[in-house]
Design a protein around this motif. Structure first.
Motif, short mmCIF file in Angstrom:
data_model
loop_
_atom_site.label_atom_id
_atom_site.label_comp_id
_atom_site.label_asym_id
_atom_site.label_seq_id
_atom_site.Cartn_x
_atom_site.Cartn_y
_atom_site.Cartn_z
N ALA A 22 -9.29 9.64 6.61
CA ALA A 22 -8.86 8.90 5.43
C ALA A 22 -10.03 8.30 4.67
O ALA A 22 -9.82 7.48 3.77
CB ALA A 22 -7.88 7.79 5.83
N TRP A 75 -11.12 13.59 -2.92
CA TRP A 75 -10.01 13.54 -1.97
C TRP A 75 -10.49 13.61 -0.53
O TRP A 75 -11.37 14.40 -0.19
CB TRP A 75 -9.05 14.69 -2.22
CG TRP A 75 -8.13 14.49 -3.39
CD1 TRP A 75 -8.08 13.41 -4.22
CD2 TRP A 75 -7.13 15.39 -3.84
NE1 TRP A 75 -7.12 13.58 -5.17
CE2 TRP A 75 -6.51 14.79 -4.96
CE3 TRP A 75 -6.70 16.64 -3.42
CZ2 TRP A 75 -5.47 15.41 -5.66
CZ3 TRP A 75 -5.67 17.26 -4.12
CH2 TRP A 75 -5.06 16.65 -5.22
N THR A 76 -9.86 12.80 0.31
CA THR A 76 -10.05 12.87 1.75
C THR A 76 -9.09 13.91 2.33
O THR A 76 -8.23 14.46 1.62
CB THR A 76 -9.76 11.52 2.40
OG1 THR A 76 -8.36 11.21 2.21
CG2 THR A 76 -10.61 10.42 1.78
N GLN A 112 -6.67 13.25 4.25
CA GLN A 112 -5.33 12.68 4.08
C GLN A 112 -4.79 12.98 2.69
O GLN A 112 -3.62 13.33 2.53
CB GLN A 112 -5.37 11.17 4.33
CG GLN A 112 -4.01 10.50 4.20
CD GLN A 112 -4.00 9.08 4.73
OE1 GLN A 112 -4.70 8.77 5.68
NE2 GLN A 112 -3.23 8.21 4.10
N ASP A 113 -5.64 12.85 1.67
CA ASP A 113 -5.21 13.17 0.31
C ASP A 113 -4.84 14.64 0.18
O ASP A 113 -3.84 14.99 -0.47
CB ASP A 113 -6.33 12.84 -0.69
CG ASP A 113 -6.66 11.36 -0.76
OD1 ASP A 113 -5.74 10.54 -0.59
OD2 ASP A 113 -7.84 11.03 -0.98
N HIS A 130 -1.24 16.13 -0.77
CA HIS A 130 -1.13 17.01 -1.94
C HIS A 130 -0.41 18.31 -1.58
O HIS A 130 0.48 18.77 -2.30
CB HIS A 130 -2.54 17.28 -2.47
CG HIS A 130 -2.68 18.45 -3.37
ND1 HIS A 130 -2.25 18.45 -4.67
CD2 HIS A 130 -3.21 19.69 -3.14
CE1 HIS A 130 -2.51 19.63 -5.23
NE2 HIS A 130 -3.08 20.40 -4.32
N ASN A 169 -1.03 16.26 -10.07
CA ASN A 169 -1.75 16.00 -8.82
C ASN A 169 -2.20 14.54 -8.74
O ASN A 169 -2.07 13.90 -7.70
CB ASN A 169 -2.98 16.91 -8.72
CG ASN A 169 -2.60 18.37 -8.51
OD1 ASN A 169 -1.49 18.68 -8.09
ND2 ASN A 169 -3.53 19.27 -8.80
N ARG A 170 -2.75 14.03 -9.84
CA ARG A 170 -3.23 12.64 -9.84
C ARG A 170 -2.08 11.66 -9.60
O ARG A 170 -2.22 10.70 -8.84
CB ARG A 170 -3.94 12.32 -11.15
CG ARG A 170 -5.30 12.98 -11.31
CD ARG A 170 -6.07 12.37 -12.47
NE ARG A 170 -5.38 12.57 -13.74
CZ ARG A 170 -5.56 13.63 -14.53
NH1 ARG A 170 -6.39 14.59 -14.17
NH2 ARG A 170 -4.92 13.74 -15.68
N ALA A 207 -0.96 11.94 -5.95
CA ALA A 207 -2.00 11.43 -5.05
C ALA A 207 -2.03 9.91 -5.08
O ALA A 207 -2.18 9.25 -4.04
CB ALA A 207 -3.36 12.01 -5.43
N ARG A 220 0.63 8.27 -3.05
CA ARG A 220 0.42 8.32 -1.59
C ARG A 220 -0.77 7.49 -1.14
O ARG A 220 -1.01 7.38 0.07
CB ARG A 220 0.19 9.77 -1.15
CG ARG A 220 1.45 10.62 -1.14
CD ARG A 220 1.17 11.95 -0.46
NE ARG A 220 2.35 12.78 -0.35
CZ ARG A 220 3.25 12.70 0.63
NH1 ARG A 220 3.08 11.81 1.59
NH2 ARG A 220 4.29 13.51 0.66
N ARG A 221 -1.52 6.92 -2.05
CA ARG A 221 -2.81 6.33 -1.72
C ARG A 221 -2.73 5.29 -0.60
O ARG A 221 -3.63 5.20 0.24
CB ARG A 221 -3.43 5.72 -2.99
CG ARG A 221 -4.83 5.16 -2.82
CD ARG A 221 -5.80 6.14 -2.18
NE ARG A 221 -5.82 7.47 -2.76
CZ ARG A 221 -6.59 7.82 -3.78
NH1 ARG A 221 -7.37 6.94 -4.36
NH2 ARG A 221 -6.57 9.07 -4.23
N VAL A 267 1.86 10.55 6.03
CA VAL A 267 1.41 11.76 5.34
C VAL A 267 1.51 12.96 6.27
O VAL A 267 1.98 14.04 5.87
CB VAL A 267 -0.04 11.57 4.83
CG1 VAL A 267 -0.58 12.86 4.24
CG2 VAL A 267 -0.10 10.46 3.79
#
Length: 551
Positions: free
Chosen positions: A426, A434-435, A437-438, A442, A475-476, A479, A482-483, A490
């Protein structure tokens, strides 16, 4: 039982936690809180380490820690940085305690040599990242640090003469000499040296740093144990990279066959007299053989190399054994044999995985074996791709092959995700900003979108999902939503949505996959094409992850 812990906290929060009553038990973490959280597991692991080496130690399940002291302003805990002197370090150390430290150091050195002593040059010189040290460099550093710790207690004129020309020695002779001479120096420490407080000015950028014999012995042991784990992680990452390559090769192999119907796959010669199904049966047979031989070696038995001695005969028998079996069974064996073999490879200790061993009149190791298998699959993929030029991709293809390709693509993605350590899932960027997790969130979001459309088509109606005109904005938005979700949420979405997709596929027949509907992005679409989007998206991000880890 509660253990007293002393913390060193750097300005950026990086923390080292020392359990001084358990010499060599230390945790390094990005924050104070994380270091404390990891301590109980580290303590249990340390006690198990003592028991493995025959030392009396409790098998404690309930472990708690109490912060007895905290020093700030230290770090970033690199070579040459100043280290804290804790109150227990000021206590004079007895000769008997010195001997106990030396005994623990011997255990630590035995662990280090068991891990790295038989590594081939390729593994010793492997560099995980451009800025990383190789294992060879880490081992040199361990040896150099040992004489440095001793030099905190003795003036330069009393240091061993061997240290003046030690860099010319071969690596493991160097390590042996450094340890032998360091131990001799520590055993000769007098009462004043075992009780004194020293401010050495040689070989340091911190002449103000205080040292005692107890601190030097503590750091001596902590240091080697830390770097032994660093070497283990370097080897673990190298193994994970090899497995990620292997998984990608399997995806590439199956991808060459997508869009072909079953009749073509089983009835048309593709490579010599072999059909595409024969090629897959051949690949599966070698995976099964590798799995069996790995199992034998894991039990200390000699592998059966008869197949490798007459490859043509082995290939002929393997293909003949599957010639009259359905394509679906061949694909199932392809998947099951690989999963079983990879499972065995993951369970091997690092020292066994990388150790070179005599075999068949030569030397051999698992990393080399995996590279051979990867090349083998890539060669077959290239041959099948050449054959495919006469069989252009159509709008749909075999459901069995699609299912196998989706499974291989998922394994490719998961193998690439395993390159990321749990501590970095993360936090470390792996795809732009993005990590991991991201990325997984996604993928879950897009698969949920595709799942909705596929459920519509499975029910016999056109996909009702909305057209996404700006994918980057989509996507943004998702994302960002979910941050602040925890990793567990996730991951559960990532797994759950994909499983739901597979259930939809399982419920569809070949004709269902080929049924045309009004499209969302184009005039006409097929469910088969939507499943291909799932596969392509997974493989795209697997490639991102491999690039992030220089694979």
């Amino acid at each position: 039982m509660a253990y007293a812990v002393y913390l060193e906290v750097a300005p950026d929060g990086l923390t080292m936690a020392h359990v001084v009553d358990l010499p060599g038990c230390v945790v390094r973490a990005p924050t104070r809180e994380e270091a404390i959280r990891r301590l109980p597991e580290a303590i249990r692991g340390y006690l198990a380490w003592l028991r493995r080496h025959g030392e009396p130690a409790p098998a404690e399940e309930e472990v708690s820690v109490e912060v007895a002291g905290e020093s700030t302003g230290f770090g970033p805990f690199s070579s040459g940085d100043a280290a804290a002197l804790f109150p227990p370090d000021r206590c004079p150390i007895t000769p008997q305690e010195v001997e106990r430290y030396l005994r623990l150091m011997a255990y630590s050195r035995a662990d280090l040599l068991a891990l790295a002593g038989d590594l081939p040059d390729e593994a010793l010189d492997y560099r995980a990242f451009p800025q990383s040290r190789t294992i060879r460099q880490i081992l040199r550093h361990i040896g150099n640090a040992e004489k440095w710790y001793v030099s905190r207690l003795l003036p330069p004129e009393r240091l061993p003469l061997e240290w003046e020309s030690d860099e010319t020695l071969p690596l493991f002779e160097f390590l042996e000499m450094e340890r032998r001479t360091a131990v001799a120096c520590l055993r000769r420490l007098g009462e004043e040296e075992r009780a004194g407080l020293f401010y050495p000015t040689h070989w340091t950028e911190h002449p103000e740093e205080p040292w005692t014999a107890r601190k030097a012995l503590r750091r001596f042991l902590e240091h080697e144990r830390e770097h032994t784990e660093e070497i283990r992680e370097v080897l673990s990452l190298q193994r994970r990279r090899l497995l990620a390559h292997l998984a990608a090769a399997r995806s590439r192999l199956l991808e060459t066959l997508l869009g072909l119907d079953e009749e073509t796959l089983i009835g048309t010669a593709a490579v010599g007299e072999w059909t595409a199904k024969d090629v897959l049966a051949h690949v599966a047979a070698w995976d099964r053989w590798a799995c069996e031989q790995t199992g034998r070696m894991a039990k200390g038995e000699e592998p059966d190399l008869s197949a490798a001695g007459d490859e043509d005969a082995f290939n002929a028998l393997a293909v003949a054994a599957w010639r009259n079996r359905p394509l679906e069974e061949v694909l199932a064996e392809l998947q099951e044999a690989r999963a079983a073999w990879v499972g065995q490879l993951k369970r091997l200790p690092e020292e066994e995985f990388f150790r070179r061993r005599p075999l068949g009149g030569g030397e051999w190791d698992f990393p080399g074996w995996l590279k051979v298998y990867r090349r083998h699959e890539d060669e077959h993929a290239a041959a099948l791709a050449e054959w495919r030029k006469a069989h252009l991709r159509v709008k749909s293809g075999s459901k069995a092959l699609l299912s196998a390709s989706l499974a291989a693509g998922r394994e490719e993605l998961l193998a690439a995700a395993e390159l990321v350590s749990p501590e970095e899932q993360a936090s470390r960027p792996v795809c732009g900003v993005w990590t991991l997790q991201d990325v997984l969130g996604h993928i879950a979001d897009w698969e949920a979108y595709l799942l909705a459309g596929l459920r519509d088509m499975a029910a016999g109606r056109p996909p009702q999902v909305e057209y996404v005109p700006d994918e980057e904005a989509w996507n943004r938005t998702y994302a960002l939503a979910r941050r602040n979700q925890p990793w567990e949420t996730v991951w559960a979405d990532f797994q759950g949505v994909h499983q739901a997709l597979l259930e939809v596929l399982e419920g569809m027949g070949q004709a269902d996959l080929e049924r045309a509907f009004p499209g969302v992005w184009e005039e006409e679409t097929l469910p088969y094409a939507w499943f291909l989007l799932v596969l392509e998206h997974a493989r795209e991000h697997a490639d991102d992850l491999r690039r992030a880890y220089a694979v």
